[in-house]
Design a protein around this motif. Structure first.
Motif, PDB file in Angstrom:
ATOM      1  N   CYS A 138      12.045  -6.312   6.067  1.00 41.04           N
ATOM      2  CA  CYS A 138      11.021  -5.729   5.212  1.00 41.04           C
ATOM      3  C   CYS A 138      10.266  -6.853   4.519  1.00 41.04           C
ATOM      4  O   CYS A 138      10.654  -8.019   4.581  1.00 41.04           O
ATOM      5  CB  CYS A 138      11.641  -4.780   4.179  1.00 41.04           C
ATOM      6  SG  CYS A 138      12.720  -5.592   2.977  1.00 41.04           S
ATOM      7  N   SER A 139       9.186  -6.486   3.849  1.00 41.33           N
ATOM      8  CA  SER A 139       8.406  -7.479   3.123  1.00 41.33           C
ATOM      9  C   SER A 139       9.186  -7.973   1.911  1.00 41.33           C
ATOM     10  O   SER A 139      10.130  -7.320   1.442  1.00 41.33           O
ATOM     11  CB  SER A 139       7.077  -6.868   2.658  1.00 41.33           C
ATOM     12  OG  SER A 139       7.322  -5.903   1.640  1.00 41.33           O
TER      13      SER A 139
ATOM     14  N   HIS B 247       8.109  -8.056  -1.070  1.00 43.15           N
ATOM     15  CA  HIS B 247       7.872  -7.137  -2.179  1.00 43.15           C
ATOM     16  C   HIS B 247       8.861  -5.973  -2.135  1.00 43.15           C
ATOM     17  O   HIS B 247       9.452  -5.600  -3.161  1.00 43.15           O
ATOM     18  CB  HIS B 247       6.437  -6.615  -2.115  1.00 43.15           C
ATOM     19  CG  HIS B 247       6.087  -5.684  -3.238  1.00 43.15           C
ATOM     20  ND1 HIS B 247       6.081  -6.077  -4.551  1.00 43.15           N
ATOM     21  CD2 HIS B 247       5.737  -4.366  -3.225  1.00 43.15           C
ATOM     22  CE1 HIS B 247       5.737  -5.056  -5.321  1.00 43.15           C
ATOM     23  NE2 HIS B 247       5.517  -4.001  -4.532  1.00 43.15           N
TER      24      HIS B 247
ATOM     25  N   GLU C 259       2.717  -2.642   1.961  1.00 48.22           N
ATOM     26  CA  GLU C 259       3.718  -3.511   2.587  1.00 48.22           C
ATOM     27  C   GLU C 259       4.599  -2.726   3.537  1.00 48.22           C
ATOM     28  O   GLU C 259       4.919  -3.171   4.634  1.00 48.22           O
ATOM     29  CB  GLU C 259       4.586  -4.168   1.506  1.00 48.22           C
ATOM     30  CG  GLU C 259       3.878  -5.231   0.699  1.00 48.22           C
ATOM     31  CD  GLU C 259       3.100  -4.617  -0.453  1.00 48.22           C
ATOM     32  OE1 GLU C 259       3.084  -3.374  -0.553  1.00 48.22           O
ATOM     33  OE2 GLU C 259       2.501  -5.369  -1.232  1.00 48.22           O
ATOM     34  N   SER C 260       4.966  -1.520   3.122  1.00 47.63           N
ATOM     35  CA  SER C 260       5.836  -0.696   3.946  1.00 47.63           C
ATOM     36  C   SER C 260       5.163  -0.332   5.262  1.00 47.63           C
ATOM     37  O   SER C 260       5.722  -0.507   6.339  1.00 47.63           O
ATOM     38  CB  SER C 260       6.217   0.575   3.183  1.00 47.63           C
ATOM     39  OG  SER C 260       6.937   1.458   3.992  1.00 47.63           O
TER      40      SER C 260
ATOM     41  N   GLU D 283       2.550  -1.694   6.751  1.00 49.52           N
ATOM     42  CA  GLU D 283       2.230  -2.848   7.578  1.00 49.52           C
ATOM     43  C   GLU D 283       3.473  -3.383   8.279  1.00 49.52           C
ATOM     44  O   GLU D 283       3.435  -3.772   9.447  1.00 49.52           O
ATOM     45  CB  GLU D 283       1.600  -3.947   6.716  1.00 49.52           C
ATOM     46  CG  GLU D 283       0.184  -3.614   6.254  1.00 49.52           C
ATOM     47  CD  GLU D 283      -0.330  -4.618   5.241  1.00 49.52           C
ATOM     48  OE1 GLU D 283       0.394  -5.612   4.993  1.00 49.52           O
ATOM     49  OE2 GLU D 283      -1.425  -4.416   4.700  1.00 49.52           O
ATOM     50  N   ALA D 284       4.593  -3.376   7.562  1.00 49.78           N
ATOM     51  CA  ALA D 284       5.826  -3.886   8.161  1.00 49.78           C
ATOM     52  C   ALA D 284       6.250  -3.040   9.346  1.00 49.78           C
ATOM     53  O   ALA D 284       6.625  -3.549  10.401  1.00 49.78           O
ATOM     54  CB  ALA D 284       6.942  -3.910   7.114  1.00 49.78           C
TER      55      ALA D 284
ATOM     56  N   TRP E 124      11.745  -5.898  -0.623  1.00 49.32           N
ATOM     57  CA  TRP E 124      13.092  -6.425  -0.862  1.00 49.32           C
ATOM     58  C   TRP E 124      13.341  -6.610  -2.358  1.00 49.32           C
ATOM     59  O   TRP E 124      14.420  -6.269  -2.868  1.00 49.32           O
ATOM     60  CB  TRP E 124      13.294  -7.730  -0.114  1.00 49.32           C
ATOM     61  CG  TRP E 124      14.660  -8.339  -0.337  1.00 49.32           C
ATOM     62  CD1 TRP E 124      14.952  -9.496  -0.985  1.00 49.32           C
ATOM     63  CD2 TRP E 124      15.910  -7.804   0.106  1.00 49.32           C
ATOM     64  NE1 TRP E 124      16.310  -9.720  -0.990  1.00 49.32           N
ATOM     65  CE2 TRP E 124      16.914  -8.694  -0.326  1.00 49.32           C
ATOM     66  CE3 TRP E 124      16.278  -6.664   0.814  1.00 49.32           C
ATOM     67  CZ2 TRP E 124      18.273  -8.483  -0.062  1.00 49.32           C
ATOM     68  CZ3 TRP E 124      17.625  -6.442   1.068  1.00 49.32           C
ATOM     69  CH2 TRP E 124      18.605  -7.343   0.636  1.00 49.32           C
TER      70      TRP E 124
END
Length: 345
Positions: free
Chosen positions: A326-327, A329, A219-220, A222-223, A331
């Motif tokens: 951020c995503s 997840h 997630e990190s 990709e964001a 957050w």
């Protein structure tokens, strides 16, 4: 200065009380340098109070109380750094008296140019004073604050005051590498021992904290990639920093209530890759999430005068930077970290 060289102050007695030590040292100082009434007040406060708040045991007590003032009589930048920290300490005790903060700024402004010059010509004569001043610079960096600068989150790391002490904390050993053996076996050995290249801890891959942090990798990355076009290298940096953070928690748990700020700083801040700070400057969600967890590690130390309120402000600033950037997840992981931070110790 080697152990065999004559000290700038050749005679010093160890009295039965801090007050007597302060008076004795002031007399010794007057034989080596000229102190104004203002300087004497700050110096006396350092000898009786400030040194105790930045020390972490009997061995460093002795260095801060006796050896450092002796060195300061020979090296003005160390004297000014010591007086700056004493003034900051007084400012924290008497916030209504603005003169203490002004004095701290004045002395630090005097100290830094001479200190930087000394670091360009490190030798046996000045290495002890350089190492001693490094501790004052870190304390000054931790306690100084402006409206546009948050602990570890300076808006411009190139010009931020925080960059001075963070860089020194991370690179101090390499700067003094040619004289490090001498420092390790000289009067400032207790200081050198606090500067750890390796904390000697390897994170358990099954550590729940590490598992949680690693779950944020995709997630990190990709964001950040979608917003900033970063390469996949940030995943490696994040993973390395997460493993080291899990190790830092294990390292600091061993100290229990005896944990010092020097242990906490060396546990992670000096261990992560330099590129981590680049990600932090870019408001990388993963880098901010890791810093939020590091704030939890610092929580037991937030009552110290040089950290008072700053760790809480750091957590709040991280939340503002992450919210909406951020995503879900990441957050949620941050919210869990924040709840742990505000829960009673």
């Amino acid at each position: 200065m080697s152990a065999s060289e004559e000290s700038p102050i050749t005679t010093i007695t160890t009295p039965d009380s801090d007050e007597a030590q302060g008076l004795s040292s002031l007399v010794a100082y007057e034989n080596n340098t000229s102190l104004s009434v203002e300087n004497m007040h700050l110096f006396d406060h350092y000898l009786n109070h400030t040194y105790k708040t930045i020390s972490c045991g009997p061995e460093t007590d002795s260095v801060f109380r006796i050896i450092v003032p002796q060195l300061a009589a020979k090296f003005p930048f160390l004297l000014h750094g010591m007086l700056a920290c004493s003034a900051l300490h007084l400012a924290s005790i008497n916030p209504q008296n603005q003169s203490y903060m002004l004095q701290a700024i004045q002395y630090q402004d005097q100290a830094l140019p001479a200190f930087h010059l000394a670091t360009m010509h490190v030798d046996s004569n000045n290495c002890q004073a350089i190492l001693a001043y490094a501790f004052f610079l870190v304390v000054y960096g931790l306690s100084s604050e402006s409206e546009d600068e948050t602990l570890f989150l300076g808006n411009n790391r190139e010009t931020s005051s925080s960059s001075n002490w963070i860089s020194l904390l991370r690179n101090g050993c390499s700067m003094l590498c040619n004289v490090w053996s001498e420092l390790k076996h000289g009067p400032l050995a207790p200081f050198a021992a606090l500067w750890r290249d390796d904390i000697g801890v390897t994170a358990d891959p099954n550590d729940p904290l590490l598992v949680s942090l690693l779950s944020a990798i995709s997630e990190s990355s990709e964001a950040v990639a979608s917003v900033q076009g970063c390469s996949g290298n940030d995943v490696h940096i994040y993973r390395d920093s997460a493993f080291k953070l899990a190790g830092a928690f294990e390292f600091t748990r061993r100290f229990g209530t005896s944990l010092s700020v020097w242990d906490a700083l060396n546990s992670w801040l000096t261990q992560v890759l330099p590129e981590y700070f680049d990600l932090l400057d870019q408001n990388h969600p993963g880098a901010l999430l890791l810093l939020a967890h590091y704030a939890i590690l610092l929580k037991p130390l937030q009552a110290e005068w040089f950290l008072n309120g700053r760790v809480t402000k750091l957590m709040d600033a991280i939340g503002r930077r992450l919210k909406g950037n951020c995503s879900l997840h990441i957050w949620n992981l941050f919210l869990i970290a924040r709840r742990e931070f505000v829960s009673p110790l």
